[in-house]
Design an enzyme around this catalytic site. Structure first.
Site, PDB file in Angstrom:
ATOM      1  N   HIS A   1      -4.030   1.827  -4.163  1.00 12.01           N
ATOM      2  CA  HIS A   1      -2.680   2.400  -4.023  1.00 12.01           C
ATOM      3  C   HIS A   1      -2.771   3.920  -3.860  1.00 12.01           C
ATOM      4  CE1 HIS A   1      -0.174  -1.097  -4.828  1.00 12.01           C
ATOM      5  NE2 HIS A   1      -0.766  -1.355  -5.990  1.00 12.01           N
TER       6      HIS A   1
ATOM      7  N   HIS B   1      -8.023  -1.412  -8.009  1.00 10.55           N
ATOM      8  CA  HIS B   1      -6.699  -1.774  -7.485  1.00 10.55           C
ATOM      9  C   HIS B   1      -5.798  -0.534  -7.384  1.00 10.55           C
ATOM     10  CE1 HIS B   1      -3.221  -4.580  -6.952  1.00 10.55           C
ATOM     11  NE2 HIS B   1      -2.579  -3.544  -7.466  1.00 10.55           N
ATOM     12  N   GLU B   2      -5.672   0.166  -8.492  1.00  7.73           N
ATOM     13  CA  GLU B   2      -4.784   1.343  -8.494  1.00  7.73           C
ATOM     14  C   GLU B   2      -5.326   2.434  -7.579  1.00  7.73           C
ATOM     15  OE1 GLU B   2      -1.991   0.708  -9.563  1.00  7.73           O
ATOM     16  OE2 GLU B   2      -2.439  -0.978 -10.894  1.00  7.73           O
TER      17      GLU B   2
ATOM     18  N   GLU C   1       0.732  -2.833  -1.449  1.00  2.00           N
ATOM     19  CA  GLU C   1      -0.109  -3.811  -2.131  1.00  2.00           C
ATOM     20  C   GLU C   1      -1.260  -4.270  -1.232  1.00  2.00           C
ATOM     21  OE1 GLU C   1       0.331  -4.160  -5.207  1.00  2.00           O
ATOM     22  OE2 GLU C   1      -0.806  -5.948  -5.785  1.00  2.00           O
TER      23      GLU C   1
HETATM   24 ZN    ZN Z   1      -0.540  -3.182  -7.059  1.00  2.00          ZN
END
Ligand code: ZN
Length: 503
Positions: free
Chosen positions: A272, A268-269, A298
């Site tokens: 980003h 997830h990170e 996101e």
């Molecule tokens: Zn996030």
């Protein structure tokens, strides 16, 4: 003022404004990863000073004059016109906000978080209530100060949404959340009624932290993250921040008995982080340099975490590496693991929620925040309203405040209006992924061969490289040919639930 002189002044000022933001980000990163508890007072004061300096620079009449000249005289459609119009947005907002308020907000953000942490640890809302009341008072003041900028039918909550998702409106989000509630509730109910829970015990084992990290780093590298331009550290609440495309910081946390939270947190990170590393270097420290919005941000994290990281193709590539780094996983196959990556189960904690129930958690928060800024709720009403909303949306009631109203860090940081960006990002992720699939062909087959760069390249071309030149709606239309819709997400989810649960 001549146009070229105005342009020069605009860019020089913006470089300094960006630097002040970057320095504040370094301090916040440090506060979350390295700072000892007693550093808090000095850190809060330093962050307040930086916020004041940044605000004063934004409110400088000379900058306003330069930006005005650029807006009036730059050729339509030119890069300078785009820079000036993006800068204008921040200047106008800043001109409506008193510097005193910005300093106070920065200070209360830094200290409120520590109070919240202690209250959550003790599951004691009363401990946190005064800090929350203070924060809500400041945010209402901020929203009221920005009210003159709102559309005629705008709400105070719109003024807060706008900070995270420029242009987002409560009146447009409400039907979107209503539709998600309508579609997701029967889907979740169907899974529960089917009464055939997924066997998640297959993933249990002992997974040493340093080996989990090595595995996560290998996968982050495989999907394109450059560790020469970034690093990863531990924090209680994982996040990604960046001080420019060449210095992107990821954080993660882990569970020793289950590799999934650590790994999917890293993916997830990393999503980003890939966005941050792909932002246009030439526009660094200019108004067009940063990401468009948190919703678009996101979309990138959810795309890599869920649509890539939970696909079968990805696991045909990743499984041998999992076995290598974490031998306790030796018995897993793609087919035994895959259902355990797509379980559907109503739960109390948002960050642990599955793909199907996640947006119901967000819908609850959206609703509470709207009511808070419509004056229908006060801080003291939140615990009961929270529990009631969970009962309605998910059919479960938190046994204490730590598992209920105290679970998220956001309100302590003054981030009211932030939560909806999670859902906007989820929807945009599915839409972008579908468009990329149409352009690139069979993505899953590519993933199984470890080929992630075509997808990353597509995202670079259609999202990352534009910085904040386009608004979210324009960017999506350009990249996918359609406005934001719930359909790509809902059809992905229905297909997944059918595959796992047969319903
Ligand atoms: Zn996030």
């Amino acid at each position: 003022m001549k146009l070229d002189q105005a342009a020069q002044r605009l860019l020089a000022a913006w470089a300094e404004i960006s630097d002040l933001s970057a320095v504040a980000e370094v301090l916040r990163w440090d506060q979350e990863t390295m700072m000892p508890p007693q550093g808090l007072g000095a850190r809060a004061a330093a962050l307040a000073t930086l916020a004041g300096l940044r605000h004063a620079k934004l409110a400088d009449p000379a900058l306003l004059e330069a930006v005005t000249t650029c807006r009036e005289e730059a050729a339509e459609g030119s890069e300078l016109a785009a820079q000036a119009s993006r800068a204008w947005r921040d200047l106008v907002r800043a001109s409506h906000l008193p510097e005193r308020l910005m300093r106070e907000l920065a200070e209360v953000e830094a200290t409120g978080m520590a109070t919240w942490q202690e209250a959550r640890q003790k599951a004691d809302f009363a401990l946190y209530r005064p800090a929350l009341e203070h924060m809500i008072r400041l945010k209402r003041e901020q929203a009221a100060a920005l009210a003159p900028l709102l559309a005629a039918d705008g709400t105070l909550y719109d003024a807060l949404l706008d900070e995270f998702e420029p242009g987002a409106r409560e009146a447009e989000l409400a039907p979107l959340f209503a539709e998600l509630r309508r579609e997701l509730a029967p889907l979740v109910r169907g899974v529960i009624d089917a009464g055939a829970p997924v066997d998640e015990s297959v993933v249990e084992g002992v997974y040493p932290v340093e080996r989990q990290l090595a595995f996560g780093r290998e996968l982050a590298t495989a999907i394109g993250f450059d560790f020469e331009a970034g690093r990863i550290d531990h924090s209680t609440h994982p996040f990604c921040t960046a001080f420019g495309p060449g210095d992107v910081r990821l954080t993660w946390r882990w569970e020793e008995g289950d590799f999934r939270p650590g790994l999917f947190g890293i993916l997830h990170e990393t999503g980003h982080g890939l966005y941050e590393q792909g932002l246009p270097a030439a526009w660094q420290r200019t108004p067009l340099g940063p990401a468009v919005s948190l919703g678009v941000h996101e979309s990138q994290s959810r795309l890599w975490e869920n649509l890539v990281g939970r696909s079968r193709g990805f696991w045909h590539f990743a499984l041998p590496r999992l076995h290598h780094h974490l031998p306790a996983s030796a018995g897993l196959t793609v087919e035994t693991l895959w259902p355990a990556l797509h379980t559907v189960r109503p739960s109390l904690i948002r960050v642990e929620a599955d793909e199907a129930t996640y947006n119901l958690h967000v819908a609850v928060r959206f609703d509470l925040e709207r009511r808070l800024f419509a004056g229908e709720l006060e801080a003291g009403d939140l615990p009961a309203a929270w529990d009631e909303a969970y009962e309605q949306a998910l059919g479960i009631r938190p046994p204490n405040a730590a598992l209920g109203v105290l679970q998220d860090v956001h309100w302590s940081l003054g981030a009211f209006g932030y939560f909806p960006t999670y859902t906007l990002g989820t929807l945009a992720a599915s839409q972008l992924f579908a468009a990329a699939g149409e352009a690139l062909g069979d993505l899953e087959a590519a993933f199984s061969r470890g080929e992630f760069l075509p997808l990353l390249g597509w995202l670079r071309d259609h999202v990352h490289t534009h910085g904040s030149r386009f608004e979210t709606s324009e960017l999506l239309l350009e990249a996918t040919g359609a406005k934001l819709s719930t359909q790509p997400f809902l059809s992905y989810l229905r297909q997944t639930v059918r595959d796992v649960y047969g319903v």
